[in-house]
Design a protein around this motif. Structure first.
Motif, short mmCIF file in Angstrom:
data_model
loop_
_atom_site.label_atom_id
_atom_site.label_comp_id
_atom_site.label_asym_id
_atom_site.label_seq_id
_atom_site.Cartn_x
_atom_site.Cartn_y
_atom_site.Cartn_z
N ALA A 216 32.90 -61.87 -7.35
CA ALA A 216 33.74 -61.76 -6.17
C ALA A 216 33.27 -60.61 -5.31
O ALA A 216 33.00 -59.51 -5.81
CB ALA A 216 35.21 -61.57 -6.56
N ALA A 217 33.14 -60.84 -4.02
CA ALA A 217 32.66 -59.81 -3.10
C ALA A 217 33.63 -58.63 -3.07
O ALA A 217 34.84 -58.81 -2.93
CB ALA A 217 32.48 -60.39 -1.72
N GLY A 218 33.10 -57.43 -3.20
CA GLY A 218 33.90 -56.23 -3.08
C GLY A 218 34.75 -55.91 -4.29
O GLY A 218 35.59 -55.01 -4.23
N ALA A 219 34.57 -56.62 -5.39
CA ALA A 219 35.34 -56.38 -6.60
C ALA A 219 34.43 -56.36 -7.80
O ALA A 219 33.40 -57.04 -7.83
CB ALA A 219 36.41 -57.46 -6.77
N SER A 220 34.80 -55.58 -8.81
CA SER A 220 34.01 -55.53 -10.03
C SER A 220 34.19 -56.83 -10.82
O SER A 220 35.31 -57.31 -10.99
CB SER A 220 34.43 -54.34 -10.88
OG SER A 220 33.67 -54.28 -12.08
N SER A 221 33.08 -57.40 -11.27
CA SER A 221 33.11 -58.67 -12.00
C SER A 221 32.35 -58.51 -13.31
O SER A 221 31.31 -57.87 -13.35
CB SER A 221 32.46 -59.78 -11.18
OG SER A 221 33.04 -59.89 -9.90
N GLU A 222 32.88 -59.10 -14.37
CA GLU A 222 32.19 -59.10 -15.66
C GLU A 222 31.47 -60.42 -15.85
O GLU A 222 32.07 -61.49 -15.70
CB GLU A 222 33.17 -58.87 -16.81
CG GLU A 222 32.47 -58.78 -18.16
CD GLU A 222 33.42 -58.41 -19.28
OE1 GLU A 222 33.82 -57.22 -19.35
OE2 GLU A 222 33.79 -59.30 -20.06
N LEU A 223 30.20 -60.33 -16.18
CA LEU A 223 29.36 -61.51 -16.33
C LEU A 223 28.66 -61.44 -17.68
O LEU A 223 28.16 -60.39 -18.06
CB LEU A 223 28.31 -61.56 -15.23
CG LEU A 223 28.83 -61.40 -13.80
CD1 LEU A 223 27.70 -61.07 -12.86
CD2 LEU A 223 29.52 -62.68 -13.37
N THR A 224 28.63 -62.55 -18.39
CA THR A 224 27.94 -62.61 -19.67
C THR A 224 26.91 -63.73 -19.64
O THR A 224 27.22 -64.87 -19.31
CB THR A 224 28.92 -62.85 -20.83
OG1 THR A 224 29.86 -61.77 -20.89
CG2 THR A 224 28.18 -62.94 -22.16
N LEU A 225 25.67 -63.37 -19.97
CA LEU A 225 24.57 -64.33 -20.05
C LEU A 225 24.23 -64.52 -21.52
O LEU A 225 23.92 -63.55 -22.22
CB LEU A 225 23.36 -63.80 -19.27
CG LEU A 225 23.59 -63.69 -17.76
CD1 LEU A 225 22.67 -62.66 -17.14
CD2 LEU A 225 23.39 -65.03 -17.11
N SER A 226 24.33 -65.76 -22.00
CA SER A 226 24.13 -66.05 -23.41
C SER A 226 22.88 -66.90 -23.61
O SER A 226 22.66 -67.88 -22.90
CB SER A 226 25.35 -66.79 -23.98
OG SER A 226 26.51 -65.97 -23.90
N VAL A 227 22.08 -66.51 -24.63
CA VAL A 227 20.79 -67.15 -24.88
C VAL A 227 20.87 -68.01 -26.14
O VAL A 227 21.37 -67.57 -27.18
CB VAL A 227 19.69 -66.09 -25.06
CG1 VAL A 227 18.33 -66.76 -25.26
CG2 VAL A 227 19.66 -65.14 -23.86
N SER A 228 20.39 -69.25 -26.04
CA SER A 228 20.32 -70.14 -27.20
C SER A 228 18.99 -70.88 -27.18
O SER A 228 18.30 -70.94 -26.16
CB SER A 228 21.48 -71.14 -27.20
OG SER A 228 21.39 -72.00 -26.08
N ARG A 229 18.63 -71.45 -28.35
CA ARG A 229 17.43 -72.26 -28.45
C ARG A 229 17.71 -73.41 -29.41
O ARG A 229 18.22 -73.19 -30.50
CB ARG A 229 16.23 -71.42 -28.94
CG ARG A 229 14.92 -72.20 -28.98
CD ARG A 229 13.72 -71.31 -29.26
NE ARG A 229 13.80 -70.68 -30.57
CZ ARG A 229 12.82 -69.94 -31.10
NH1 ARG A 229 11.71 -69.72 -30.40
NH2 ARG A 229 12.96 -69.40 -32.28
#
Length: 329
Positions: A216-229
């Protein structure tokens, strides 16, 4: 690399926004020429800097007209010269599709090549290269010569206009980390590619990376990138540049640069080696961004790429499908 911060190593939850501008980097003299003045400005068709050169400068490189508390921070990577440091890329076009030695310099406040740097994330300088359509991303680490010239074997895969970002911390500079950007042309006919549609999943070399969280613009956002194979989570990611993931974000249109790093670090006793890598992010505006996640597994670094859309934080707006981003240097 910034983004993902150099000025302070991997502190969780620190979010720094970046803003809009457009700079043409190859108007500076070539590497072999005499240094230009330390306070150079964008060349070519780039817009002028936010101040006239005869205006008084404040201690952070701005003018006396932008010292208010509400003045926006200078965006990373949009200027070829900032705080008295100047990036000097090659003036001539580079060959397309050929591996060649890419050489450039960073000039200090005295106009001489800068030769002293503080290490950040295991390197004195991070060089990010991407074509202006946000394709052909590369993250490399040049070697510094005694004369202050950086060099690295590099291939510009296809013709077109490329943006190069030098991400570094000058030794002894209390203001800390800095990202300078310049344009470089790869000779030949240029056919820009459309920006890929936003998606929460990216694949690379048999790995699948999924994105959770909205930007979100102008707000702190938490993002998680998860790796699988092969459908299995990867829980033995290897450190790369002192972290389990290294994220760069560029805003579509002006390529404003955000260099991000995840929460925690390897060996701290609380950060798992996958599958998830969590970032905190703050986008300065709504719109499209491109994310590049570098991760290392089984001795090899791979890059997963995402298009994301930041929505408005207020008035019912919401981050678009596939939104994501991280902290700046």
């Amino acid at each position: 690399m910034k983004t993902v911060t150099r000025a302070g190593a991997y502190s969780a939850g620190l979010a720094v926004a970046f803003g809009a501008a457009f700079g043409i980097g190859n108007a500076i003299d070539p590497v072999a020429s005499d240094p230009p003045p330390a306070h150079g400005r964008h060349g070519g068709s780039a817009p002028p800097a936010a101040h006239e050169e005869d205006e008084p400068m404040n201690e952070h490189g701005g003018t006396e007209h932008d010292t208010t508390e509400n003045a926006p921070a200078t965006p990373g990577g949009l200027q070829i010269s900032e705080r008295g440091y100047t990036l000097v890329p090659p003036a001539e076009p580079v060959p397309a599709g050929e591996r060649a030695d890419f050489r450039f310099r960073v000039l200090g406040r005295d106009g001489a090549p800068l030769t002293r740097y503080e290490e950040a994330h295991g390197q004195d300088l991070h060089l990010i290269v991407v074509r202006r359509d946000l394709s052909r991303y590369q993250h490399v680490h040049p070697t510094l010569g005694e004369d202050g010239t950086w060099s690295v074997p590099l291939t510009f895969p296809d013709p077109g206009a490329y943006r190069v970002f030098a991400d570094f911390t000058p030794a002894g500079d209390e203001d800390g980390a800095l990202t300078l950007g310049a344009d470089v042309s790869a000779a030949g006919p240029y056919e820009p590619e459309p920006l890929p549609e936003p998606d929460r999943t990216a694949t690379v070399d048999g790995y699948t990376v999924t994105l959770e969280g909205d930007l979100a613009a102008g707000a702190s956002s938490e993002l998680t990138l998860s790796v699988s194979r092969d459908g299995e989570p990867v829980t033995d990611l290897q450190p790369y540049l002192g972290a389990y993931g290294h994220l760069v974000a560029l805003r579509s249109g002006d390529l404003a640069y955000l260099h991000v790093h995840p929460q925690g670090e390897p060996g701290d006793g609380r950060t798992p080696a996958g599958p998830g890598i969590t970032f905190h992010a703050e986008a300065p505006s709504a719109g499209a961004y491109r994310l590049y996640l570098d991760f290392r597994h089984e001795g090899r670094v791979r890059t997963a790429e995402f298009t994301v859309t930041a929505g408005e934080a207020e008035g019912g707006g919401h981050a678009g499908h596939g939104s994501g981003e991280g902290h700046a240097h």
